[in-house]
Design an enzyme around this catalytic site. Structure first.
Site, mmCIF file in Angstrom:
data_model
loop_
_atom_site.group_PDB
_atom_site.id
_atom_site.type_symbol
_atom_site.label_atom_id
_atom_site.label_comp_id
_atom_site.label_asym_id
_atom_site.label_seq_id
_atom_site.Cartn_x
_atom_site.Cartn_y
_atom_site.Cartn_z
ATOM 1 N N GLY A 90 2.220 17.497 -55.446
ATOM 2 C CA GLY A 90 2.756 17.149 -54.133
ATOM 3 C C GLY A 90 2.454 15.733 -53.704
ATOM 4 N N TYR A 114 2.649 36.022 -61.495
ATOM 5 C CA TYR A 114 3.031 34.716 -60.963
ATOM 6 C C TYR A 114 4.458 34.366 -61.370
ATOM 7 C CZ TYR A 114 2.933 29.610 -60.397
ATOM 8 O OH TYR A 114 3.220 28.309 -60.058
ATOM 9 N N ASN A 146 4.000 22.660 -68.554
ATOM 10 C CA ASN A 146 2.625 22.480 -68.076
ATOM 11 C C ASN A 146 2.390 21.040 -67.604
ATOM 12 O OD1 ASN A 146 2.691 24.820 -69.929
ATOM 13 N ND2 ASN A 146 0.502 24.915 -69.484
ATOM 14 N N LEU A 147 2.042 20.894 -66.329
ATOM 15 C CA LEU A 147 1.820 19.570 -65.758
ATOM 16 C C LEU A 147 0.408 19.080 -66.056
ATOM 17 C CD1 LEU A 147 3.464 20.003 -62.247
ATOM 18 C CD2 LEU A 147 4.497 19.055 -64.313
ATOM 19 N N TRP A 185 -11.551 29.087 -75.832
ATOM 20 C CA TRP A 185 -10.848 30.375 -75.778
ATOM 21 C C TRP A 185 -9.685 30.411 -76.758
ATOM 22 C CZ3 TRP A 185 -9.861 33.306 -70.605
ATOM 23 C CH2 TRP A 185 -11.086 33.660 -70.041
ATOM 24 N N ARG A 239 1.878 24.431 -76.494
ATOM 25 C CA ARG A 239 2.287 24.104 -75.135
ATOM 26 C C ARG A 239 3.092 22.806 -75.147
ATOM 27 N NH1 ARG A 239 1.291 28.549 -74.836
ATOM 28 N NH2 ARG A 239 -0.203 29.679 -73.537
#
Length: 320
Positions: free
Chosen positions: A20, A140, A169-170, A206, A213
């Site tokens: 934003g 989501y 993915n940002l 993980w 991605r």
């Protein structure tokens, strides 16, 4: 710089957040009067709040970026508020915009998590409804996908104008590094830096590292959002991506090298990988908006690491 935004008022929900703030700066640089509502004063999950906000501000455009988000761990720990809060914020914004006479267009941000778990790569917008999302992201992703249907039926019945964008993915300067909400890149930057500083010779990561991605630099995403708010006329979703796919293993190894961590990366296959692959087809964005991502991944990653090292207290602050 077309002069389109000069003198226009834009409400940017989530305008104080990671993406934003860049969207707000981009709009202001083009002459827009930007209103950034804060959640402590405008709880958009509650009925009537969005209506009051738009009545008070009289914007020509709304860019809805406010969301409750987090990584895999947070998605597993809090699926109910992830679903409900995101669903209700978007629902209330869409309906308030429909009722507000000043509003010309509403821009909604979807999520790549909405795509089916096993989507043919590259993801094309037509595949959005071809299966169930990856389980850890489903609440989501489905909440966000419901906004697309809401926008499409409102456009059909009421003539309401929208743009619906699906970014990959940002990442970038200003990202969230607190463990409760961080995603792959900020989480791994933080742990690699800490491991190097503390002299750890092994670093647990993980998953298997085989999942892939696609990362989109925050400034590139903001540019597309502003272009869509100005130019796009349609109700079909638009992917935003770079058309470059990289595995989690390669991502973490690249981060470790950039921060100077030379210890062993130990992968924990008992932890979830998330969606197996992600890479979107950005052809519609180029065709409809004339937009193409500009930031090379390695350069954007270096800028993100440098920002984190210079702003660690701010970066690691717990979200309010």
């Amino acid at each position: 710089m077309t002069g389109f935004w000069s003198g226009r008022r834009v409400v940017v929900t989530g305008g104080a957040g990671f993406l934003g703030r860049v969207v707000v700066a981009t709009l202001q640089a083009q002459g827009a009067d930007v209103v950034v509502p804060r959640s402590r004063e405008h709880d958009l999950t509650q009925p009537g709040v969005a209506d009051a906000l738009l009545a008070a501000t009289q914007p020509s455009h709304i860019i809805h970026l406010a969301a409750r988000v987090g990584g895999i761990g947070y998605n597993q720990a809090a699926p109910a508020p992830l679903y409900m809060d995101n669903l209700m914020m978007g629902t209330h914004i869409i309906e308030a915009a429909r009722r507000a006479p000043s509003v010309e267009k509403t821009v909604l941000l979807g999520t790549v998590c909405s795509y089916p778990k096993f989507t043919p790569v590259p993801f094309r917008e037509e595949s959005l409804w071809d299966g169930y999302p990856e389980e850890t992201n489903a609440p989501y992703g489905i909440a966000k996908k419901a906004h697309l249907i809401h926008a499409q039926v409102n456009a059909q019945q009421y003539g309401q104008r929208f743009a619906y964008l699906i970014p990959t993915n940002l990442y970038g300067p200003g990202d969230k590094f607190h463990p409760s909400v961080s995603h792959v890149i900020p989480a791994r930057i933080k742990r690699c830096v800490e491991a190097m500083e503390q002299g750890e010779r092994k670093l647990e990561v993980w998953g298997t590292g085989t999942a892939s991605r696609e990362y989109l630099y925050v400034d590139d995403a903001a540019a597309a959002i502003v272009l869509a708010a100005e130019q796009y006329e349609g109700t079909e979703p638009i992917n935003l991506g770079t058309n470059r796919e990289i595995t989690i293993r390669e991502t973490v190894e690249l981060i470790a090298g950039m921060v100077g961590y030379d210890g062993e990366l130990v992968w924990d296959p008992t932890k979830p990988d998330g969606q197996p692959r992600r890479r979107v087809d950005p052809a519609r964005a180029e065709r409809e908006l004339g937009w193409r991502a500009q930031m090379p991944f390695e350069d954007g990653l270096r800028r993100t690491i440098d920002w984190y090292l210079a702003h660690r207290e701010e970066a690691e602050r717990e979200p309010s």
